[in-house]
Design an enzyme around this catalytic site. Structure first.
Site, PDB file in Angstrom:
ATOM      1  N   THR A  63      55.399  90.572 110.481  1.00 41.57           N
ATOM      2  CA  THR A  63      54.161  90.245 110.033  1.00 41.57           C
ATOM      3  C   THR A  63      54.493  89.361 108.787  1.00 41.57           C
ATOM      4  O   THR A  63      55.492  89.671 107.956  1.00 41.57           O
ATOM      5  CB  THR A  63      53.463  91.757 109.406  1.00 41.57           C
ATOM      6  OG1 THR A  63      53.190  92.436 110.492  1.00 41.57           O
ATOM      7  CG2 THR A  63      52.565  91.371 108.587  1.00 41.57           C
ATOM      8  N   GLU A 117      53.320  87.252 105.382  1.00 40.42           N
ATOM      9  CA  GLU A 117      52.206  87.088 104.021  1.00 40.42           C
ATOM     10  C   GLU A 117      52.195  85.694 103.911  1.00 40.42           C
ATOM     11  O   GLU A 117      53.197  84.789 103.483  1.00 40.42           O
ATOM     12  CB  GLU A 117      52.492  87.824 102.877  1.00 40.42           C
ATOM     13  CG  GLU A 117      53.003  89.145 103.117  1.00 40.42           C
ATOM     14  CD  GLU A 117      54.466  89.667 103.229  1.00 40.42           C
ATOM     15  OE1 GLU A 117      55.263  88.720 102.801  1.00 40.42           O
ATOM     16  OE2 GLU A 117      54.734  90.672 103.967  1.00 40.42           O
ATOM     17  N   TYR A 156      67.550 101.149 111.259  1.00 38.68           N
ATOM     18  CA  TYR A 156      66.292 101.290 110.664  1.00 38.68           C
ATOM     19  C   TYR A 156      65.714 102.348 111.993  1.00 38.68           C
ATOM     20  O   TYR A 156      64.762 103.234 111.217  1.00 38.68           O
ATOM     21  CB  TYR A 156      65.489  99.904 110.919  1.00 38.68           C
ATOM     22  CG  TYR A 156      64.168 100.018 110.126  1.00 38.68           C
ATOM     23  CD1 TYR A 156      63.888  99.729 108.827  1.00 38.68           C
ATOM     24  CD2 TYR A 156      62.757 100.254 110.828  1.00 38.68           C
ATOM     25  CE1 TYR A 156      62.734  99.732 108.221  1.00 38.68           C
ATOM     26  CE2 TYR A 156      61.788 100.133 110.328  1.00 38.68           C
ATOM     27  CZ  TYR A 156      61.557  99.911 108.905  1.00 38.68           C
ATOM     28  OH  TYR A 156      60.188 100.130 108.236  1.00 38.68           O
ATOM     29  N   ILE A 192      56.947  73.738 105.606  1.00 35.70           N
ATOM     30  CA  ILE A 192      55.962  74.475 105.301  1.00 35.70           C
ATOM     31  C   ILE A 192      55.764  74.209 103.503  1.00 35.70           C
ATOM     32  O   ILE A 192      54.530  74.302 103.105  1.00 35.70           O
ATOM     33  CB  ILE A 192      56.346  75.768 105.761  1.00 35.70           C
ATOM     34  CG1 ILE A 192      56.163  75.834 107.241  1.00 35.70           C
ATOM     35  CG2 ILE A 192      55.118  76.918 105.224  1.00 35.70           C
ATOM     36  CD1 ILE A 192      55.036  75.239 107.880  1.00 35.70           C
TER      37      ILE A 192
END
Length: 179
Positions: A119, A121, A151, A96
């Protein structure tokens, strides 16, 4: 300490690591190769930490989607991963990076007890076509030292995250544009 591919497979078989969907062929010597999910959010205009981010959402077609330099793209991992025993470290991979894509450089740590579709960025240095469910990075599992602190038990702001999440930093800024 980082888990090896065989140790990841063994921990998954023992129920200490969750990867869904799981494909044993995606194990590498020290990581699991994760894939880009089917959807992207394109963040609109200038961003302000004190206000919720507005985005345009799109599904990546099978024929691909061209990432352009400039916009911030938020994506999601195809796999949902988590562990009560191990911390996770999510990164892009060399393939990538060699395409000029920077992915998930600011928040690579997944805490114990946080089972999510991450998610992502995403930024592109040049126009580049991406495809849904293509290999996009590596996920490593780390053995923490010290007392376990889940968490989930702390009820932190992204506890129930299951898809693409915009920044919720505005919730911490006094007098911000909270919804």
């Amino acid at each position: 300490m980082i888990l090896t591919g065989p140790a990841i497979a063994a921990a998954r078989a023992a129920g200490d690591i969750a990867i869904d969907p799981y494909d044993a062929s995606r194990l590498s010597p020290n990581a699991y190769d994760w894939r880009l999910g089917d959807d992207l959010r394109i963040c609109d205009g200038d961003l302000d930490a004190a206000t919720p981010t507005t985005c345009t959402e799109t599904t990546i077609p099978r024929t691909g989607f061209v990432l352009e330099p400039g916009p911030l793209y938020l994506g999601v991992t195809y796999e949902k991963t988590g562990s009560e025993v191990y911390a996770q470290l999510l990164n892009g991979n060399r393939n990538i990076g060699a395409l000029g894509i920077w992915v998930h450089v600011s928040a690579p740590l997944g805490h114990q007890g946080h089972a999510i579709r991450w998610t992502l960025e995403i930024r592109a240095s040049t126009p580049v076509r991406v495809y849904p469910r293509m290999t996009f990075g590596k996920l490593a599992f780390l053995q923490p030292l010290g007392a376990t602190a889940s968490y989930q038990q702390h009820g932190l702001k992204y506890t129930n995250s299951q898809g693409i999440e915009v920044s919720r930093l505005y919730e911490e800024i006094p007098g911000s544009g909270r919804p």
